[in-house]
Design an enzyme around this catalytic site. Structure first.
Site, short mmCIF file in Angstrom:
data_model
loop_
_atom_site.label_atom_id
_atom_site.label_comp_id
_atom_site.label_asym_id
_atom_site.label_seq_id
_atom_site.Cartn_x
_atom_site.Cartn_y
_atom_site.Cartn_z
N CYS A 184 0.57 -1.26 0.09
CA CYS A 184 -0.12 0.14 -0.17
C CYS A 184 0.98 1.27 -0.21
CB CYS A 184 -0.85 -0.11 1.16
SG CYS A 184 -1.77 1.39 1.39
N1 MHO Z 1 -7.16 -0.83 3.22
C1 MHO Z 1 -7.20 0.16 2.34
C2 MHO Z 1 -6.04 0.06 1.36
C3 MHO Z 1 -5.74 1.34 0.56
S1 MHO Z 1 -4.56 1.28 -0.39
C4 MHO Z 1 -4.04 2.53 -1.01
C5 MHO Z 1 -8.43 0.47 1.83
O1 MHO Z 1 -9.15 -0.50 1.74
O2 MHO Z 1 -8.84 1.44 1.45
O3 MHO Z 1 -4.42 0.22 -1.10
#
Ligand code: MHO
Length: 217
Positions: free
Chosen positions: A21
């Site tokens: 991420c």
């Molecule tokens: N767990 C986060 C990941 C965001 S990311 C920028 C979400 O579900 O938004 O991949």
């Protein structure tokens, strides 16, 4: 106190990495001395104009502009390896990639990869690819942690999506508010950053609250 340090006029080089991420690397590299600007986006694939919901074959990545007089590419790589698990097999969105911007970076990346393979004593999923089109992520992903504090953003004159991508101050604050960097580092550069005492105190409270927290995303 000088003006807010949004613009830093030094000549920079680029580095880009994918390490799961992209919110966390934006914080980690954002407070690293020598890092001038960061932005997050999608790269590594061939799909045209990816978006967060339609990523195609791209990977969440960070593009760093750094001052090579202050920090070397090798030092950036060391931070890269320390802050994700290059042995863990993830979907393409979150995989581990190094994008080189010239042949010198390619060589340094390959050597550092070999070093890490020895350290982990198992094979790494990390691929070393030539940097290609970097598609900026949507505005709400740029300096994601800083954006959770709208009062602070307004107080330091960050409004448009472009502000968040080009501002040095935004890169720094995004890391500090999420507990990256230290109070000592913050206090040493607070004057240079041009922020007033009220804003500085707000940031200090967040540094203390979040310091040492694990970065999951
Ligand atoms: N767990 C986060 C990941 C965001 S990311 C920028 C979400 O579900 O938004 O991949």
């Amino acid at each position: 106190m000088g003006p807010l340090l949004h613009d830093v006029n030094v000549s920079t080089k680029q580095a880009s990495f994918a390490m799961a991420c992209f919110w966390s690397p934006d914080c980690i590299f954002g407070v690293t001395p020598g890092v001038i600007r960061t932005r997050v986006g999608y790269t590594g694939g061939v799909t045209q104009n990816p978006t967060y919901r339609k990523l195609g074959d791209h990977t969440e990545s960070i593009l760093i502009e750094f001052d090579p007089q202050t920090i070397s590419y090798k030092q950036l790589l060391d931070i890269y390896w320390k802050n994700h698990d290059p042995t863990s097999k993830m979907k393409r969105q979150y995989t581990s990639l190094i994008f080189y911007h010239d042949n010198e970076q390619k060589k340094i990346a390959e050597d550092s990869f070999k070093e890490q393979e020895k350290i982990f004593s198992q094979s790494l999923v990390t691929e070393i690819l030539e940097a290609s089109t970097f598609y900026d992520a949507e505005d709400y992903h740029q300096k994601y942690r800083l954006r959770q504090h709208p009062w602070l953003c307004k107080a330091v004159d960050l409004h448009s999506g472009t502000d968040f991508k080009r501002s040095h101050l935004a890169a720094r604050l995004n890391g500090y508010v999420y507990g990256q960097g230290t109070i000592k580092q913050f206090n040493e550069e607070v004057e240079k950053l041009g922020i007033n005492e009220t804003v500085a105190d707000f940031v200090r409270t967040l540094i203390i609250k979040n310091e040492g927290q694990g970065l999951t995303c």
